[in-house]
Design a protein around this motif. Structure first.
Motif, PDB file in Angstrom:
ATOM      1  N   SER A   1      39.118  36.893  32.395  1.00  0.00           N
ATOM      2  CA  SER A   1      39.431  35.788  33.307  1.00  0.00           C
ATOM      3  C   SER A   1      38.564  34.565  33.072  1.00  0.00           C
ATOM      4  O   SER A   1      38.563  33.640  33.889  1.00  0.00           O
TER       5      SER A   1
ATOM      6  N   GLN B   1      44.663  37.895  34.987  1.00  0.00           N
ATOM      7  CA  GLN B   1      43.548  36.956  34.889  1.00  0.00           C
ATOM      8  C   GLN B   1      43.608  35.918  36.014  1.00  0.00           C
ATOM      9  O   GLN B   1      42.575  35.572  36.610  1.00  0.00           O
TER      10      GLN B   1
ATOM     11  N   ASN C   1      42.699  37.427  39.355  1.00  0.00           N
ATOM     12  CA  ASN C   1      41.243  37.468  39.520  1.00  0.00           C
ATOM     13  C   ASN C   1      40.712  36.139  40.039  1.00  0.00           C
ATOM     14  O   ASN C   1      39.814  36.103  40.888  1.00  0.00           O
ATOM     15  N   ARG C   2      41.248  35.046  39.523  1.00  0.00           N
ATOM     16  CA  ARG C   2      40.764  33.735  39.961  1.00  0.00           C
ATOM     17  C   ARG C   2      41.089  33.480  41.428  1.00  0.00           C
ATOM     18  O   ARG C   2      40.296  32.876  42.160  1.00  0.00           O
TER      19      ARG C   2
END
Length: 420
Positions: free
Chosen positions: A125, A193, A196-197
């Protein structure tokens, strides 16, 4: 109910953490987490994430396996520590506490080796996630160290707060996995990814808030001898709110300038932030109405930190841009992701200093024969030990911070200075 919920999450996540890296060591090896995620979201969702991590993980596989296996063990030790403290199993609490602390240090050493060997841009990420992971690592090690020192010095109330924060940082791992399953239905087609952010926009704030709620639930004192006045008077809170509003305004403008992705991240940050702020402000006002000045003081100190978190993040963003060469969006994600956790850490440090200052006041009054300062709304029952309040010669540990499970009442958490 909260203790039961945390225990269930930890028990379920422990085997997932311990087996998470098996496929990287032996391709095709079973991994419980991947199996569950593949069936709850999609196999493609999992396959894309695994493929992107093969390179960076292969360079630090042994440290990562140590980190994940011991992380699973920490998930099991956490509920044991909590329940042994609540039930006053002092010997069990000390033994498992020693194992817990050593396990934290070794597990975090494995994570540190991985971060040192992996350039931020190559982390899963990206650089923002690398910065958040490094901050959680430092916060976990720092809080467990502070908790150990507090126990050795005979401050069970401070020991309790630091260890709850430490375990809150550790809980970011299972909570992140829960978001892996919960967020894809809200954002169809979003890769892991980007999930996750979104998650790191609020995970730090949520775990720090959970640690605060647990600390206040266990500490039923209405006042702390030696503490007078407040370190968070009205002007300080007004200034903190103004700084926080300015920081929120800047963060909002910066995220809105990043298009659809920026708006998605802004919502993931603002909604939990507003809810947490409202709860802390409400609890501070309720403590005042109930005549509980110590609870009010702690809530107000955390409220000030909560307000300052956006301002801290806004200042951090340009620093990350210049020192690490990051683009604006990556710096925004990282700055916002670490703001709440770092300010919560600072708030507990201030609370610790507040308690230590009160005990130093009592010590000086005794040494110089001065009349004791009248504590704010002093609790008359706090002047003598009771069955729920251990004497100064009793063993000191987190188990002495009672007040739940039928073990104590409003006098349950009594510090060393109250008996001197």
């Amino acid at each position: 109910m909260s203790a039961v919920a945390v225990t269930v999450v930890c028990l379920v996540y422990a085997p997932i953490a311990m087996t998470e890296l098996w496929p990287y060591a032996t391709p095709g090896a079973p991994a419980i987490g991947e199996w569950l995620l593949g069936r709850s979201v999609s196999p493609e969702f999992v396959a894309e994430a695994v493929r992107d991590r093969m390179g960076p993980y292969s360079r630090s596989l042994v440290p990562l396996i140590v980190h994940s296996v011991l992380g699973g063990l920490l998930m099991l030790l956490g509920p044991v520590q909590l329940l042994s403290a609540v039930r006053r199993r002092i010997r069990l609490h000390r033994i498992t506490g020693t194992v817990f602390a050593v396990t934290v240090y070794v597990s975090m050493a494995g994570a540190a080796l991985y971060l040192l060997r992996t350039p931020p841009a190559e982390a899963f990420s990206g650089a923002a996630f690398w910065i958040v992971l490094a901050t959680i690592l430092v916060g976990t090690v720092g809080s467990v160290t502070s908790g150990i020192l507090a126990a050795l010095r005979g401050f069970p109330d401070l020991h309790q707060r630091w260890l709850l924060l430490c375990y809150g940082f550790l809980m970011t791992a299972p909570l992140l996995r829960l978001e892996w399953g919960a967020l894809p239905p809200l954002y169809p087609g979003l890769p892991l990814q980007d999930v996750n952010r979104v998650a790191i926009m609020h995970l730090g704030a949520l775990v720090a808030f959970g640690a605060l709620l647990a600390s206040r639930a266990l500490d039923r004192r209405t006042s702390v001898p030696g503490l007078t006045g407040t370190w968070a008077p009205g002007p300080v809170l007004v200034a903190a709110h103004l700084a926080g509003a300015a920081g929120l305004g800047w963060i909002t403008y910066a995220f809105l300038d990043q298009g659809t992705q920026g708006r998605r991240l802004l919502v993931a940050y603002l909604v939990p932030y507003v809810l947490i702020h409202a709860v802390i402000a409400f609890r501070a006002a309720r403590a005042r109405r109930q005549g509980s000045p110590w609870a009010r003081e702690e809530w107000r100190l955390h409220l000030a930190a909560q307000c300052l978190a956006p301002a801290f993040s806004a200042v951090t963003v340009p620093v990350l841009e210049r020192t690490m060469g990051l683009d604006r969006l990556t710096s925004l994600i990282a700055g916002v992701g670490i703001g709440a956790g770092m300010l919560a850490y600072a708030a507990i440090a201030v609370v610790s200093l507040r308690i230590l200052h009160g005990r130093e006041v009592l010590k000086r009054q005794k040494e110089f024969g001065e009349p004791p300062n009248r504590p704010v709304a002093a609790d008359p029952s706090a002047t003598a030990p009771t069955a729920a309040a251990p004497t100064a010669t009793a063993p000191v540990g987190a188990a002495e911070v009672g007040g739940v499970g039928g073990v104590g009442d409003a006098r349950g958490l009594v510090g060393e200075g109250e008996h001197r």
